[in-house]
Design a protein around this motif. Structure first.
Motif, mmCIF file in Angstrom:
data_model
loop_
_atom_site.group_PDB
_atom_site.id
_atom_site.type_symbol
_atom_site.label_atom_id
_atom_site.label_comp_id
_atom_site.label_asym_id
_atom_site.label_seq_id
_atom_site.Cartn_x
_atom_site.Cartn_y
_atom_site.Cartn_z
ATOM 1 N N MET A 196 18.955 -11.312 30.333
ATOM 2 C CA MET A 196 17.875 -12.452 30.947
ATOM 3 C C MET A 196 16.523 -12.306 30.369
ATOM 4 N N LYS A 197 15.930 -13.505 29.906
ATOM 5 C CA LYS A 197 14.605 -13.488 29.506
ATOM 6 C C LYS A 197 13.259 -14.172 30.370
ATOM 7 N N PHE A 198 12.205 -13.682 30.016
ATOM 8 C CA PHE A 198 10.893 -14.507 30.606
ATOM 9 C C PHE A 198 10.626 -15.708 29.421
ATOM 10 N N SER A 199 10.177 -16.640 29.795
ATOM 11 C CA SER A 199 9.375 -17.465 28.795
ATOM 12 C C SER A 199 8.156 -17.730 29.554
ATOM 13 N N ILE A 200 6.901 -18.049 28.898
ATOM 14 C CA ILE A 200 5.685 -18.564 29.687
ATOM 15 C C ILE A 200 5.370 -19.864 29.463
ATOM 16 N N HIS A 201 4.976 -20.667 30.235
ATOM 17 C CA HIS A 201 4.626 -22.002 29.849
ATOM 18 C C HIS A 201 3.302 -22.462 30.593
ATOM 19 N N ASN A 202 2.355 -23.023 29.615
ATOM 20 C CA ASN A 202 0.976 -23.473 30.183
ATOM 21 C C ASN A 202 0.949 -24.874 30.367
ATOM 22 N N ASP A 203 1.755 -25.306 31.272
ATOM 23 C CA ASP A 203 1.762 -26.545 31.731
ATOM 24 C C ASP A 203 1.882 -26.658 33.137
ATOM 25 N N SER A 204 1.834 -28.060 33.671
ATOM 26 C CA SER A 204 1.733 -28.099 35.094
ATOM 27 C C SER A 204 3.382 -28.277 35.470
ATOM 28 N N PHE A 205 3.771 -27.695 36.600
ATOM 29 C CA PHE A 205 4.993 -27.497 37.025
ATOM 30 C C PHE A 205 5.579 -28.694 37.392
ATOM 31 N N VAL A 206 4.681 -29.906 37.924
ATOM 32 C CA VAL A 206 4.869 -30.967 38.172
ATOM 33 C C VAL A 206 5.508 -32.062 37.073
ATOM 34 N N GLU A 207 5.110 -31.570 35.973
ATOM 35 C CA GLU A 207 5.983 -32.527 34.757
ATOM 36 C C GLU A 207 7.060 -31.722 34.310
ATOM 37 N N LYS A 208 7.411 -30.524 34.607
ATOM 38 C CA LYS A 208 8.625 -29.639 33.848
ATOM 39 C C LYS A 208 9.676 -30.090 34.263
ATOM 40 N N GLU A 209 10.511 -30.296 33.101
ATOM 41 C CA GLU A 209 11.931 -30.273 33.347
ATOM 42 C C GLU A 209 12.670 -28.879 33.497
ATOM 43 N N GLN A 210 13.342 -29.151 34.828
ATOM 44 C CA GLN A 210 13.849 -27.836 35.113
ATOM 45 C C GLN A 210 15.285 -28.302 36.122
ATOM 46 N N GLU A 211 16.226 -27.078 35.903
ATOM 47 C CA GLU A 211 17.099 -27.294 37.040
ATOM 48 C C GLU A 211 16.495 -27.074 38.411
ATOM 49 N N CYS A 212 15.743 -26.221 38.584
ATOM 50 C CA CYS A 212 14.949 -25.901 39.777
ATOM 51 C C CYS A 212 13.619 -25.465 39.302
ATOM 52 N N ILE A 213 12.542 -25.575 40.307
ATOM 53 C CA ILE A 213 11.328 -24.978 40.216
ATOM 54 C C ILE A 213 10.891 -24.279 41.590
ATOM 55 N N VAL A 214 10.415 -23.232 41.399
ATOM 56 C CA VAL A 214 10.314 -22.269 42.838
ATOM 57 C C VAL A 214 8.750 -22.479 42.939
ATOM 58 N N VAL A 215 8.340 -22.770 44.047
ATOM 59 C CA VAL A 215 6.894 -23.391 44.638
ATOM 60 C C VAL A 215 6.564 -22.585 45.811
ATOM 61 N N GLY A 216 5.504 -22.139 45.691
ATOM 62 C CA GLY A 216 4.856 -21.317 47.034
ATOM 63 C C GLY A 216 4.299 -22.261 47.850
ATOM 64 N N VAL A 217 4.594 -22.110 49.314
ATOM 65 C CA VAL A 217 3.671 -22.989 50.327
ATOM 66 C C VAL A 217 3.239 -22.181 51.329
ATOM 67 N N PHE A 218 1.882 -22.262 51.466
ATOM 68 C CA PHE A 218 1.165 -21.606 52.549
ATOM 69 C C PHE A 218 1.072 -22.601 53.690
ATOM 70 N N ASN A 219 0.929 -21.832 54.738
ATOM 71 C CA ASN A 219 0.631 -22.498 55.970
ATOM 72 C C ASN A 219 -0.863 -23.209 56.335
ATOM 73 N N LYS A 220 -0.918 -24.336 55.709
ATOM 74 C CA LYS A 220 -2.159 -24.859 55.677
ATOM 75 C C LYS A 220 -2.084 -26.472 55.927
ATOM 76 N N PRO A 221 -3.043 -27.034 56.287
ATOM 77 C CA PRO A 221 -2.982 -28.360 56.845
ATOM 78 C C PRO A 221 -2.754 -29.360 55.870
#
Ligand code: BES
Ligand code: ZN
Ligand code: ZN
Length: 501
Positions: free
Chosen positions: A1-26
């Motif tokens: 398994m490898k890590f690759s680092i991407h300096n772009d917005s996850f919103v525009e990224k093609e992927q099988e799945c993207i993991v996104v953090g969501v805080f309890n905010k209004p």
């Protein structure tokens, strides 16, 4: 398994799945607000209706329906942003990692910046993710005929962030090294006693030495006899398996000074000997080398990260068996440093093995000592199964170990160690010491016994009898071996400061 680092917005990224953090905010902000727009405000709606749950450690998987290039999004609930701790973040990532593992895809992405909060920057997030992912997805390859190999091996994790690529990679690699070292310790502990003998443990240590360029020394029985290691040899007396004293040295400084000695109990199976354990108490005693495993796991992390420190790892290894040759209660034995010991209980074998190992670590230049051992049932009664019991003869060194344990997210709790305790282990009429002064405070007695061999060298004792294994699955660990204290030991070494500097 490898890590690759991407300096772009996850919103525009093609992927099988993207993991996104969501805080309890209004309201959403940053890239999450952009994502919400792409979903025509539906994400806000999902949150309101509970389809995305922002409560800490909840995960919600949403298909993207082509609104963004990624096929699906995995939202990880983080609770209130001001309250999130580094340990909780790791646990939340642990829950997410298990979901990802079950999805059986070869790749996924993590929107690192969505997990950032006041006290936790992107680099911390990268570290937490990599460590938690390796810990939570750990599985022991068992011996069932139908293998538990994953069908789709994970090949690549894309870390998506606006932060400095090099630093993010470095942080992820540190976290991953900590996770993998802990997993290696878990595997050693999970191995049954017939598969992991002292000889096998020594072979494993030699493989580590080869991989990481450690100096290694494996003492066999004859060499131990020559050196007078009568305490370890007594424990081995009833066994057909030869004992091993395993030594690994890592030199990260120009000179061999300020050496930290890591000493781990390596009893590959503890029957109790003639003070035989009852049939329920004997099951699980393959884990009695949990201290050795933690030391070897920590050496793996040290080998990966190569800190500017000096370390000597010493592991006394044997099983504790019964036979016509076995040592017995009432026997008097002589340890390597000359102290004689009256054996009152052959089940108090760990302290005997460790006595010679501590003396030998000092022989190899250890000026600071940490011993780690599945030493007493007493520590489980006193502290339960999530706190490691600690004892020390040196406040300043203990502080360093305590801080490392906090940083690692592993709890330790100090047991008292007084002059009276020292007197009790010295109370034998037959010899200098006795190995079992009675049930009262017996976790303290075990530590106090080892203290007789540490003498004036700054020393911390860690009793992991309760913490080395877990009966139930946790966010970062399946049931079975935990790898307890692996990360703490590696951090003690990484952050070590000599009292002279
Ligand atoms: N290996 C055991 C301690 C242990 C108990 C580890 C439970 C993991 C789970 C150790 O060698 C032992 O038997 N200790 C005795 C000491 C007693 C005889 C003074 C104990 O704790 O009962
Ligand atoms: Zn025992
Ligand atoms: Zn034991």
């Amino acid at each position: 398994m490898k890590f690759s680092i991407h300096n772009d917005s996850f919103v525009e990224k093609e992927q099988e799945c993207i993991v996104v953090g969501v805080f309890n905010k209004p309201t959403f902000d940053g890239d999450l607000a952009v994502l919400d727009q792409k979903f025509d405000g539906q994400l806000t709606q999902f949150i309101k209706e509970g389809d995305i749950n922002s409560k800490l450690k909840n995960v919600s998987k949403i298909p993207s329906f082509g609104k963004v290039p990624a096929k699906r999004l995995l939202f990880v609930g983080l609770g209130k942003d001001k309250e999130l701790t580094f340990d909780q973040l790791k646990e939340a990532f642990g829950v997410a990692a298990k979901t990802l593992k079950h999805m059986k895809r070869s790749t996924f992405g993590v929107a690192l910046d969505t997990f950032v909060t006041e006290g936790i920057d992107t680099f911390d997030v990268a570290h937490a993710f990599a460590e938690a992912f390796s810990l939570a997805t750990y599985e022991f390859q068992n011996y069932k005929q139908k293998s538990n190999e994953p069908e789709v091996p994970l090949e690549m994790i894309e870390l998506i962030t606006g932060a400095d690529e090099q630093e993010v990679r470095a942080s992820a690699e540190v976290g991953y090294a900590y996770g993998r070292g802990t997993n290696s310790a878990r595997t050693l502990v999970n191995l049954p006693g017939n598969m992991l003998t002292a000889t096998k443990l020594a072979e494993y240590a030699l493989e580590l030495a080869n991989k990481y360029d450690f100096e290694a020394e494996i003492l066999d029985k004859e060499e131990m006899e020559r050196l007078g290691m009568g305490a370890l040899l007594a424990v081995n007396q009833g066994s057909v398996e030869p004992p091993k004293m395993i030594v690994l040295k890592y030199q990260g400084k120009d000179e061999w000074k300020d050496v930290v000695g890591l000493v781990g109990k390596g009893i590959t199976f503890d029957t109790g000997g003639y003070s035989l354990k009852p049939k329920d108490g004997i099951v699980g005693m393959k884990t009695d080398m949990g201290g050795a495993a933690a030391v070897l796991g920590a050496m793996e992390i040290i080998g990966e990260l190569r800190p500017e420190q000096n370390v000597v790892a010493v592991i006394p290894s044997t099983d504790n068996m019964v036979s016509g040759n076995a040592f017995k209660p009432d026997d008097v034995i002589t340890s390597m440093n000359g102290k004689t010991i009256e054996v009152l209980n052959t089940d108090a074998e760990g302290r005997l093995a460790l006595a010679d190992a501590i003396t030998y670590a000092k022989h190899h230049g250890a000026e600071y000592l940490v011993d780690v051992a599945t030493l007493t049932g007493g520590v489980i009664v006193a502290l339960g199964t999530d706190k490691t019991g600690a004892m020390t003869n040196n406040e300043a060194f203990f502080e360093q170990v305590l801080e490392a344990s906090f940083e690692a997210g592993e709890y330790i709790w100090r047991l008292p160690y007084t002059e009276k305790d020292k007197q009790r282990v010295r109370s034998s009429k037959m010899a200098d010491l006795n190995n079992s002064p009675g049930r009262e405070g017996h976790a303290i007695m075990a530590g106090a016994f080892i203290g007789e061999f540490a003498e004036n060298t700054p020393w911390v004792h860690l009793d992991i009898a309760g913490t080395a294994t877990t009966k139930k699955e946790e966010d970062l660990c399946p049931a079975g071996a935990t790898g307890a204290m692996t990360r703490t030991l590696a951090l003690v070494v990484e952050r070590f400061q000599s009292s002279e500097s």
